[in-house]
Design a protein around this motif. Sequence first.
Motif, PDB file in Angstrom:
ATOM      1  N   SER A 148      10.931  29.501  26.119  1.00 29.69           N
ATOM      2  CA  SER A 148      11.884  28.757  26.936  1.00 29.69           C
ATOM      3  C   SER A 148      11.352  27.349  27.189  1.00 29.69           C
ATOM      4  N   ARG A 149      12.251  26.480  27.575  1.00 32.70           N
ATOM      5  CA  ARG A 149      11.838  25.106  27.870  1.00 32.70           C
ATOM      6  C   ARG A 149      10.810  25.086  29.005  1.00 32.70           C
ATOM      7  N   LYS A 150      11.025  25.892  30.032  1.00 35.34           N
ATOM      8  CA  LYS A 150      10.090  25.938  31.158  1.00 35.34           C
ATOM      9  C   LYS A 150       8.716  26.405  30.693  1.00 35.34           C
ATOM     10  N   LYS A 151       8.680  27.416  29.830  1.00 36.62           N
ATOM     11  CA  LYS A 151       7.408  27.922  29.331  1.00 36.62           C
ATOM     12  C   LYS A 151       6.715  26.884  28.456  1.00 36.62           C
ATOM     13  N   ARG A 152       7.491  26.189  27.619  1.00 36.05           N
ATOM     14  CA  ARG A 152       6.881  25.132  26.791  1.00 36.05           C
ATOM     15  C   ARG A 152       6.250  24.052  27.647  1.00 36.05           C
ATOM     16  N   GLU A 153       6.952  23.632  28.683  1.00 38.43           N
ATOM     17  CA  GLU A 153       6.419  22.590  29.562  1.00 38.43           C
ATOM     18  C   GLU A 153       5.132  23.052  30.237  1.00 38.43           C
ATOM     19  N   HIS A 154       5.103  24.296  30.678  1.00 41.93           N
ATOM     20  CA  HIS A 154       3.886  24.836  31.313  1.00 41.93           C
ATOM     21  C   HIS A 154       2.726  24.858  30.318  1.00 41.93           C
ATOM     22  N   LEU A 155       2.985  25.341  29.104  1.00 41.42           N
ATOM     23  CA  LEU A 155       1.929  25.408  28.099  1.00 41.42           C
ATOM     24  C   LEU A 155       1.503  24.022  27.645  1.00 41.42           C
ATOM     25  N   PHE A 156       2.440  23.080  27.604  1.00 39.24           N
ATOM     26  CA  PHE A 156       2.096  21.697  27.262  1.00 39.24           C
ATOM     27  C   PHE A 156       1.007  21.184  28.201  1.00 39.24           C
ATOM     28  N   GLU A 157       1.170  21.419  29.496  1.00 32.48           N
ATOM     29  CA  GLU A 157       0.170  20.965  30.465  1.00 32.48           C
ATOM     30  C   GLU A 157      -1.160  21.671  30.255  1.00 32.48           C
ATOM     31  N   GLN A 158      -1.120  22.965  29.933  1.00 35.69           N
ATOM     32  CA  GLN A 158      -2.349  23.706  29.684  1.00 35.69           C
ATOM     33  C   GLN A 158      -3.069  23.198  28.428  1.00 35.69           C
ATOM     34  N   ILE A 159      -2.300  22.925  27.384  1.00 36.30           N
ATOM     35  CA  ILE A 159      -2.899  22.456  26.130  1.00 36.30           C
ATOM     36  C   ILE A 159      -3.537  21.088  26.318  1.00 36.30           C
ATOM     37  N   THR A 160      -2.798  20.172  26.922  1.00 35.35           N
ATOM     38  CA  THR A 160      -3.342  18.819  27.075  1.00 35.35           C
ATOM     39  C   THR A 160      -4.550  18.785  28.003  1.00 35.35           C
ATOM     40  N   ALA A 161      -4.657  19.760  28.912  1.00 33.22           N
ATOM     41  CA  ALA A 161      -5.800  19.807  29.824  1.00 33.22           C
ATOM     42  C   ALA A 161      -7.027  20.476  29.204  1.00 33.22           C
ATOM     43  N   ASN A 162      -6.811  21.304  28.171  1.00 36.83           N
ATOM     44  CA  ASN A 162      -7.911  22.131  27.673  1.00 36.83           C
ATOM     45  C   ASN A 162      -8.191  21.988  26.186  1.00 36.83           C
ATOM     46  N   ALA A 163      -7.495  21.099  25.492  1.00 33.22           N
ATOM     47  CA  ALA A 163      -7.680  20.947  24.052  1.00 33.22           C
ATOM     48  C   ALA A 163      -7.682  19.468  23.694  1.00 33.22           C
ATOM     49  N   THR A 164      -8.025  19.188  22.455  1.00 31.99           N
ATOM     50  CA  THR A 164      -7.980  17.827  21.924  1.00 31.99           C
ATOM     51  C   THR A 164      -6.654  17.660  21.188  1.00 31.99           C
ATOM     52  N   VAL A 165      -5.872  16.645  21.584  1.00 36.22           N
ATOM     53  CA  VAL A 165      -4.479  16.539  21.144  1.00 36.22           C
ATOM     54  C   VAL A 165      -4.178  15.120  20.690  1.00 36.22           C
ATOM     55  N   SER A 166      -3.363  15.001  19.649  1.00 39.08           N
ATOM     56  CA  SER A 166      -2.796  13.710  19.272  1.00 39.08           C
ATOM     57  C   SER A 166      -1.371  13.925  18.773  1.00 39.08           C
ATOM     58  N   VAL A 167      -0.586  12.849  18.828  1.00 36.59           N
ATOM     59  CA  VAL A 167       0.826  12.896  18.440  1.00 36.59           C
ATOM     60  C   VAL A 167       1.127  11.678  17.581  1.00 36.59           C
ATOM     61  N   ALA A 168       1.999  11.852  16.587  1.00 37.48           N
ATOM     62  CA  ALA A 168       2.457  10.738  15.754  1.00 37.48           C
ATOM     63  C   ALA A 168       3.917  10.977  15.398  1.00 37.48           C
ATOM     64  N   ILE A 169       4.608   9.917  15.003  1.00 41.66           N
ATOM     65  CA  ILE A 169       6.015  10.043  14.644  1.00 41.66           C
ATOM     66  C   ILE A 169       6.291   9.393  13.297  1.00 41.66           C
ATOM     67  N   ALA A 170       7.440   9.767  12.739  1.00 42.49           N
ATOM     68  CA  ALA A 170       8.076   8.993  11.674  1.00 42.49           C
ATOM     69  C   ALA A 170       9.467   8.652  12.182  1.00 42.49           C
ATOM     70  N   SER A 171       9.813   7.386  12.149  1.00 43.13           N
ATOM     71  CA  SER A 171      11.056   6.894  12.725  1.00 43.13           C
ATOM     72  C   SER A 171      12.259   7.270  11.858  1.00 43.13           C
ATOM     73  N   PRO A 172      13.472   7.177  12.419  1.00 43.33           N
ATOM     74  CA  PRO A 172      14.664   7.394  11.599  1.00 43.33           C
ATOM     75  C   PRO A 172      14.708   6.478  10.374  1.00 43.33           C
ATOM     76  N   GLN A 173      14.263   5.246  10.534  1.00 47.17           N
ATOM     77  CA  GLN A 173      14.266   4.310   9.414  1.00 47.17           C
ATOM     78  C   GLN A 173      13.294   4.758   8.313  1.00 47.17           C
ATOM     79  N   GLU A 174      12.148   5.290   8.713  1.00 47.62           N
ATOM     80  CA  GLU A 174      11.194   5.785   7.721  1.00 47.62           C
ATOM     81  C   GLU A 174      11.734   7.031   7.025  1.00 47.62           C
ATOM     82  N   ILE A 175      12.384   7.901   7.794  1.00 46.49           N
ATOM     83  CA  ILE A 175      13.011   9.085   7.200  1.00 46.49           C
ATOM     84  C   ILE A 175      14.037   8.667   6.156  1.00 46.49           C
TER      85      ILE A 175
END
Length: 214
Positions: A71-98
Motif C-alpha cells: 500500500s502507499r502508506k506501507k511504502r512511505e513507512h518503508l521509504f523512511e526505514q530504508i533511507t535511515a538504515n541503508a545507502t541510497v541514491s536516485v536518478a531519472i531519465a526525463s520524458p525528453q530522453e525517453i
Amino acid sequence: MARTPPDSLFPDYPASPDDRFERHFSNEGFGPVAGLDEAGRGPLAGPVVAAAVILDPSRLINGLNDSKALSRKKREHLFEQITANATVSVAIASPQEIDATDIRKASLEAMRRALQALPVTAGYALIDGRDIPPGLDCPGRALVKGDARSLSISAASIIAKVMRDRMMMRAAALYPAYGFESHMGYGSARHLAAITEHGPCPLHRMSFRPLRHD
C-alpha cells in the motif's frame, strides 16, 4: 510446486524477498552489493525514476517487498526505514530522453546513473528484470522478478516508486489540468480526456501512444 527461475543461483522463488543473493556475492568477495530497480516505464507522462540501494547486513529492514505489492502508506513507512538504515541514491531519465531513445534504454541508463551516484562504490549489482545496464562500474546480474526475490532490489523498487510519486504530485501542482495526483501519469480515462481537451504538456512522452502520431 516450486518454480525455478532461469537466472537463479537457487532452486526456487522465496516466499518473500530475502538476502541470499546479497550474501552469496558478498561471500564471493564482491561486496558491497547494490540492488537496482526503476519505476515509471508505463506512464504517458513524467520521468522514469531509478534507485540503487546497499542494505546494511546488520540492520536489515522487515517488510520489504515489491513496491507494487504494498500500500502507499506501507511504502512511505518503508521509504523512511530504508533511507535511515541503508545507502541510497536516485536518478531519472526525463520524458525528453525517453523520447530521444526508448523507454528500455532510458530505464537502463537511469539505473546506471543511480548506481554511479551511490556515495560508496558497489562491488556488485543486482538488477530487476532481464537486462544489465550497459556501462556499469561493477559486475552485475539481472534477476527476473528481482523485486520479489532480493531484499536490496525490493528496497530500490520502494525508493524509486515513492520518489516518482512525489515528483508527480509536484507535477500536479504545476499542471493541474491533467490530474497527475490521481494517476501519476498513467493512461487513465481522466488523463486521456485531459490530453484531448488541453493537448500535451512538457512532461508528456510524445513517443508513446496515443500521443505519438506516425
